[in-house]
Design a protein around this motif. Sequence first.
Motif, PDB file in Angstrom:
ATOM      1  N   GLN A 152      -1.874   5.981   2.096  1.00  7.79           N
ATOM      2  CA  GLN A 152      -3.101   5.274   2.452  1.00  7.79           C
ATOM      3  C   GLN A 152      -3.122   4.916   3.927  1.00  7.79           C
ATOM      4  O   GLN A 152      -4.171   4.973   4.574  1.00  7.79           O
ATOM      5  N   SER A 155      -9.571   1.904  -0.978  1.00  5.61           N
ATOM      6  CA  SER A 155      -9.122   3.292  -0.851  1.00  5.61           C
ATOM      7  C   SER A 155     -10.181   4.295  -1.310  1.00  5.61           C
ATOM      8  O   SER A 155     -10.092   5.479  -0.974  1.00  5.61           O
ATOM      9  N   GLU A 166      -6.111   6.037   6.442  1.00  2.72           N
ATOM     10  CA  GLU A 166      -6.778   5.016   7.256  1.00  2.72           C
ATOM     11  C   GLU A 166      -6.736   5.389   8.731  1.00  2.72           C
ATOM     12  O   GLU A 166      -7.720   5.192   9.463  1.00  2.72           O
ATOM     13  N   PHE A 208      -7.038   7.607  -4.754  1.00  2.00           N
ATOM     14  CA  PHE A 208      -8.241   7.603  -3.930  1.00  2.00           C
ATOM     15  C   PHE A 208      -9.520   7.777  -4.757  1.00  2.00           C
ATOM     16  O   PHE A 208     -10.600   7.928  -4.198  1.00  2.00           O
ATOM     17  N   LYS A 242       0.859  -1.188   0.000  1.00  6.66           N
ATOM     18  CA  LYS A 242       0.000   0.000   0.000  1.00  6.66           C
ATOM     19  C   LYS A 242       0.888   1.227   0.000  1.00  6.66           C
ATOM     20  O   LYS A 242       1.944   1.225   0.648  1.00  6.66           O
TER      21      LYS A 242
END
Length: 300
Positions: free
Chosen positions: A43, A97, A47, A72, A39
């Motif tokens: 991200q 995402s 998160e 995104f 990732k």
Amino acid sequence: MTDAHTRITKAVIPAAGLGTRFLPATKATPKEMLPVVDKPAIQYVVEEAASAGLGDVLMITGRNKRPLEDHFDRNHELEAALQKKGDANRLAKVQESNDLATIHYVRQGDPRGLGHAVLCAAPHVGDEPFAVLLGDDLIDPRDPLLQKMVEVQEEHGGSVIALMEVEPSQIHLYGCAAVQATADGDVVQVTDLVEKPDPADAPSNYAIIGRYVLDPAVFGILRKTEPGRGGEIQLTDALQQLAADEKIGGPVHGVVFKGRRYDTGDRGDYLKAIVRLACEREDLGPEFRSWLRGYVAEEI
């Protein structure tokens, strides 16, 4: 100064840096998009904000940062291809995402430092407390630092910064806080701040790391803050004024973090972050740890 019980819903993520420490990889790829296992680093940060209940995210970007927006956003062609192949696992990862948060973008026209980047968020944030998350510091989701900071701000008002004890010889690499103890062992009141002091002059070994919850009064100070260390507008200088006078925007507290933090700000620590996170993954960890033990035994 805002009401101590104002609910925080907005997060600001400065992402306009050039990533010069990672050249040539960042010549055409934003440093925030460099993968940490599988990732991009950015991200993990989004998160974290979403997990703390901050579903309104503003990214401060610059030129050549379009991949952030693409990541995104929906990728209909890729999703359709994965769906046609019946690859539900990868399809879920791609779609994950898209729905983490409501994400907005604004450009920082001139690279004038973190304080200036935060000031770019003023029209979006308005007169509300808000969080700032720096992408170089990845905080393990099992150690909910940001959630604790939000709770401290909602209880006391003002601003809250994340602190970490470091070796005195390393304090010159960080902003440094002078503190007073409170009834909560993990929370201190900040009385002064210094940006990257010489070790002999540092008021403590409490280093500021990349999480902040700020009272909107900081915007008024930043508008008047002259460039400081490095010729940039330093957020630490504005916070120092808030700490010196509670009448401006309430007190400044610090949450002392003792959990797991992955520093992706330089190449060496970036590699360490990947190894640590890969080792802890259920799907990758067992095989990777076994290989790593063998590699260390044979090669090191």
